[in-house]
Design an enzyme around this catalytic site. Structure first.
Site, PDB file in Angstrom:
ATOM      1  N   SER A 576       0.817  -1.214   0.000  1.00  0.00           N
ATOM      2  CA  SER A 576       0.000   0.000   0.000  1.00  0.00           C
ATOM      3  C   SER A 576       0.852   1.266   0.000  1.00  0.00           C
ATOM      4  CB  SER A 576      -0.944   0.004   1.203  1.00  0.00           C
ATOM      5  OG  SER A 576      -2.002  -0.895   0.982  1.00  0.00           O
ATOM      6  N   SER A 700      -2.772  -7.902  -6.372  1.00  0.00           N
ATOM      7  CA  SER A 700      -2.412  -6.815  -5.464  1.00  0.00           C
ATOM      8  C   SER A 700      -3.571  -5.837  -5.327  1.00  0.00           C
ATOM      9  CB  SER A 700      -1.150  -6.104  -5.949  1.00  0.00           C
ATOM     10  OG  SER A 700      -1.247  -5.752  -7.292  1.00  0.00           O
ATOM     11  N   ASN A 703      -6.104  -7.549  -2.976  1.00  0.00           N
ATOM     12  CA  ASN A 703      -5.755  -8.025  -1.645  1.00  0.00           C
ATOM     13  C   ASN A 703      -4.722  -7.206  -0.874  1.00  0.00           C
ATOM     14  OD1 ASN A 703      -7.324 -10.540  -1.760  1.00  0.00           O
ATOM     15  ND2 ASN A 703      -5.894 -11.054  -3.391  1.00  0.00           N
ATOM     16  N   TYR A 704      -4.021  -6.326  -1.557  1.00  0.00           N
ATOM     17  CA  TYR A 704      -2.929  -5.651  -0.872  1.00  0.00           C
ATOM     18  C   TYR A 704      -3.008  -4.132  -0.839  1.00  0.00           C
ATOM     19  CZ  TYR A 704      -0.517 -10.056  -0.495  1.00  0.00           C
ATOM     20  OH  TYR A 704      -0.180 -11.335  -0.163  1.00  0.00           O
ATOM     21  N   LEU A 705      -3.746  -3.565  -1.769  1.00  0.00           N
ATOM     22  CA  LEU A 705      -3.730  -2.112  -1.860  1.00  0.00           C
ATOM     23  C   LEU A 705      -4.927  -1.526  -1.139  1.00  0.00           C
ATOM     24  CD1 LEU A 705      -2.635  -1.916  -5.575  1.00  0.00           C
ATOM     25  CD2 LEU A 705      -1.233  -1.772  -3.520  1.00  0.00           C
TER      26      LEU A 705
END
Length: 809
Positions: A576, A700, A703-705
């Site tokens: 992030s 991403s 799930n990640y940002l």
DNA sequence: AGGCACACTTAGAACTTCATAA
DNA sequence: TTATGAAGTTCTAAGTGTGCCT
């Protein structure tokens, strides 16, 4: 060609860490703090109000609230896990972090026990009074500040939402009357604190795979060249293989061996005695039959397709939703996985094994006691019906390949998933606040006398710097041989005291999750390097690099540094923060929309590279690349032809010396120019596609940002005033624009495209701001639809609703 | 402190639908 | 209109992490 290039790219520009350090250096923390209150729902409120100038008041308020909640909690749950909060202070350092972090409130590791929701069920549909009041305050404050205000539309009943399959609230799980109801904003409600995931749950159970249908008589199986009629069971399993005939799997030895073994188990004794060699089996007629079938499905008439679609929608309407705490929620996977052959990834020892058919007798149903229980299909029974509201699943079964449990759960747009997702990002943001201290500590630990501490510190360094996964141990022979950080083996790592002009280079080469290769060469600090040399001493290739470490040791340590901290939080955090930094860097407000979207995608790509999200090149990739190449070649031919013409025109002009031929030269010149430009564009397109060939952006993004970072891109905001510019001793520059702190690395400023000649110039070590620096913070005005598709918007509804234009991760 | 059961997130592949160029 | 490729969706494998038991 793979990760190598990419990782260097990331190293050189994408990841700029070390913000906290810099913040501290310029007293940033003192001046402004993005404090999120301990408990999760509090954090939410802070989220709305983090612009408040009156910090003290706010703090007090929060404190009071929190105390109240705590008391409430205590009185209700005497056995609450409060003890868990009291962690040992192993050293002053740890406690220091915590004090700072918690600010005395003790960030309740509250995922499990968020705030008590002590309202009646029927109150659920309304906004909690407490929050409402607070919101009004906020609206006032915001008005005062003349900030962008989206409560206006928020406070009064919103325009009808466009989605048709709306949450029908209030127990309206009856036939959906076309009364478009307001979307439920669960994020404006308080959360339950007692560890229960729901109070009421009703659903219809899963949908089972359709029963096997026998092949028509004319589709035959041959063994050893002779037609052989198979029993129903044997035939079904044979079709699984036949359907995969075109797949590489069926050429692999293990796959064939496993398949054949399991297939034989399904055969009658007669079949078993006959069929002893898979190589003598001929499945081609079956295979052809299925190909024809799928072809026929594609060729179906419009009406037929429509009919199928409607049929499917009916099924979704009936089984695809559940009723959870008065809200109709979408189920993620309400269909039971059909039988088939197990497709493990990578070198999976169990590939090809028969995944058996799941029957109602295998299914455990989970629902409310007082709900209408799902009915098993006629003549069958559930394995069990239980009422466990400490879990989120609606049904489960045990799968036969690994013996693991599979679940039926809700869709990502559901409250239960959304809350968790939101919380994940809040944890990552808390890490942001103390990451520098944690870094300082692990650097310190590199010097420790104790081996296990040094191993822990080096592993953590990798996890932080390279965004590696934790790397749990796995049972050998049960799955593909893959590793993460803690399970790295000597064979995965190479140390180069010097390489390509760089000192202390660590070369990592291993298969990670899904057997995706991770390859990277990273220059590390000397101390890390020396430690690694030590770890590798006297070890065999198959020995663990970190023999005194495993994920549970590591996570225990992390838990002591920050509540809720585990190895995977670093991945979320680094992903992030990288996106945000990249966006800040790449931002060029003058760009047109496509250019901005391209920049966004590039920022996204930097994250994907960091996280090593790769994909197999699409099957059509080569072809589409060839097509593009053909275009390029054609263009090149055109150019050389045009050049020839130009040449002869020039010769003509020289000979003729007349106006007409001179003009012709000009035209031809232009033509060459135009064609060259077209060629360039095509080549850029090809490069772009090539670059993305094996990079997957979706994971991403999903799930990640932190979605609020992306959401903030939709606003076009006014210029910001530059408050300060500062240079840190480690070569970063901080540009403080109002409350935004934008950091840059020297070389980034000098070489990165968006900065070139625009933002800052360097004069013998002195940083000067140009007027354009003001633009740095201008957000992009990208419509959210350009960033998130419909599904993603549903998943991130909470973020879209709450994040405003200057959201900072 | 290690193994195991369990719950839940993260992951790329496969399949389906949509958009657009031919 | 059809063919093609991209985008969107579904599927399910493969991870992480917790808590309990020994």
């Amino acid at each position: 060609m793979t990760g190598d290039h990419g990782h260097h790219q990331v190293e050189s520009g994408a990841r700029l860490n070390g913000e906290c350090e810099m913040r501290a250096e310029i007293g940033f923390n003192a001046g402004f703090r993005l404090v999120f209150c301990p408990c999760f729902c509090e954090a939410k409120r802070r989220d709305y109000s983090h612009k408040h100038k009156d910090k003290h008041k706010d703090k007090e308020h929060r404190h009071k609230d929190h105390k109240k909640d705590k008391e409430r909690e205590k009185s209700k749950y005497t056995n609450s896990s409060n003890g868990k909060h009291k962690r040992e202070k192993e050293n002053g350092y740890v406690s220091h972090i915590k004090t700072e972090e918690d600010n005395g409130y003790g960030y309740s590791p509250m995922p499990e026990k968020p705030m008590k929701r002590d309202r009646d069920e029927d109150e659920l549909e309304h906004k909690p009074k407490k929050i409402k009041v607070e919101k009004e305050n906020k609206v006032k404050k915001r008005k005062q500040e003349e900030e962008f205000d989206y409560y206006d539309e928020d406070v009064k009943p919103k325009k009808k939402s466009k989605g048709k399959k709306d949450d029908s609230a209030g127990g309206g799980k009856k036939k959906a009357k076309k009364e478009p109801e307001e979307k439920w904003k669960w994020w404006e409600e308080e959360r339950c604190t007692d560890g229960s995931k729901w109070r009421f749950l009703e659903h219809k159970g899963p949908v089972f795979a359709p029963p096997y249908e026998r092949l028509p008589e004319n589709v035959r199986f041959y063994y050893d060249g002779k037609v052989m009629k198979l029993s129903e069971q044997a035939e079904e399993v044979a079709t699984f293989f036949a359907k995969m005939l075109d797949h590489e799997y069926t050429t692999k030895d293990i796959f064939r061996k496993n398949f054949f073994k399991d297939w034989r188990k399904e055969m009658t004794s007669e079949e078993k005695s006959k069929i002893s060699d898979l190589n003598k089996c001929n499945f081609t007629e079956m295979s052809e039959f299925f190909k024809a079938q799928s072809e026929a499905r594609k060729q179906m008439s419009k009406e037929e397709k429509q009919k199928n679609k409607e049929e499917n929608e009916r099924l979704v309407e009936e089984y695809g939703f559940c009723l959870m705490d008065n809200h109709k929620e979408r189920i993620g996977n309400f269909r039971i996985e059909p039988p088939g052959l197990f497709r493990g990834r990578g070198d999976h020892p169990k590939m090809g094994m028969l995944k058996r058919r799941i029957r109602p007798e295998d299914i455990i149903i989970n629902c409310s006691k007082d709900s209408k229980h799902p009915k098993p299909p006629p003549g069958t029974k559930w394995k069990e019906v239980r009422h466990d509201n400490k879990v989120t699943w609606l049904a489960s079964w045990t799968e036969n390949i690994q013996g693991s449990i599979k679940y039926i759960m809700l869709n990502p747009s559901s409250r239960i998933k959304g809350e968790k997702d939101w919380q994940k990002y809040e944890t990552a943001r808390r890490l942001k606040k103390c990451v520098e201290k944690i870094r300082a500590q692990y650097r310190e630990d590199w010097k420790s006398k104790e081996m296990r501490i040094r191993q822990r510190a080096v592993a953590l360094y990798f996890i932080d710097k390279l965004a590696l996964r934790a790397g749990n141990e796995k049972e050998e022979g049960e799955s593909a041989d893959t590793v993460g950080c803690c399970s790295l083996r000597v064979e995965h790592i190479n140390l180069h005291p010097e390489m390509d002009g760089q000192e202390f280079v660590v070369e990592l080469d291993f298969l990670g999750k899904d057997s995706i290769r991770y390859y990277n060469k990273i220059p590390v600090e000397k101390r890390v390097f020396k430690n690694l040399q030590l770890f590798l001493e006297n070890k065999q290739l198959e020995d663990d690099v970190f023999d005194r470490l495993n994920t549970s040791i590591l996570n225990k340590h992390l838990q002591e540094l920050m509540d809720g901290l585990t190895a995977k939080v670093f991945r979320t955090y680094n992903a992030s923060i990288t996106l945000q930094q990249q966006l800040d860097q790449l931002t060029n407000p003058e760009d047109n929309l496509p250019a901005k979207i391209l920049s966004y995608n590039r920022a996204n790509r930097a994250v994907a590279i960091l996280c090593n999200h790769q994909r197999a090149p699409p099957k059509t990739f080569e072809k589409s690349m060839q097509n593009l190449q053909a275009k390029i070649d054609a263009k090149k031919k055109q150019i050389s032809a045009a050049k020839k013409e130009l040449k002869s025109a020039k010769a003509d002009a020289k000979a003729m010396h007349d106006e007409k031929s001179r003009k012709s030269v000009e035209t031809k010149k232009k033509a060459v120019q135009r064609l060259s430009e077209q060629l360039m564009k095509l080549e850029v397109q090809a490069t772009d596609r090539e670059e993305n060939k094996q990079i997957a952006l979706g994971t991403s993004k999903l799930n990640y940002l932190d979605p609020r970072i992306s959401v903030a891109c939709r606003y076009e905001s006014e210029h910001r005033r530059v408050c300060a510019i500062s240079v840190t001793r480690i070569g970063f520059t901080l540009v403080i624009i109002e409350r935004h702190c934008i950091q840059m690395r020297r070389e980034a400023l000098e070489t990165r495209r968006p900065c070139r000649g625009k933002v800052l110039v360097v004069h013998s070590g002195i940083w000067r701001a140009l007027p354009h620096v003001q633009q740095l913070c201008k957000k992009w005005g990208i419509p959210i639809e350009k960033i998130y598709n419909k599904t993603q918007r549903e998943k991130f509804a909470w973020a879209i609703d709450m994040a405003d234009n200057d959201y900072q991760f």
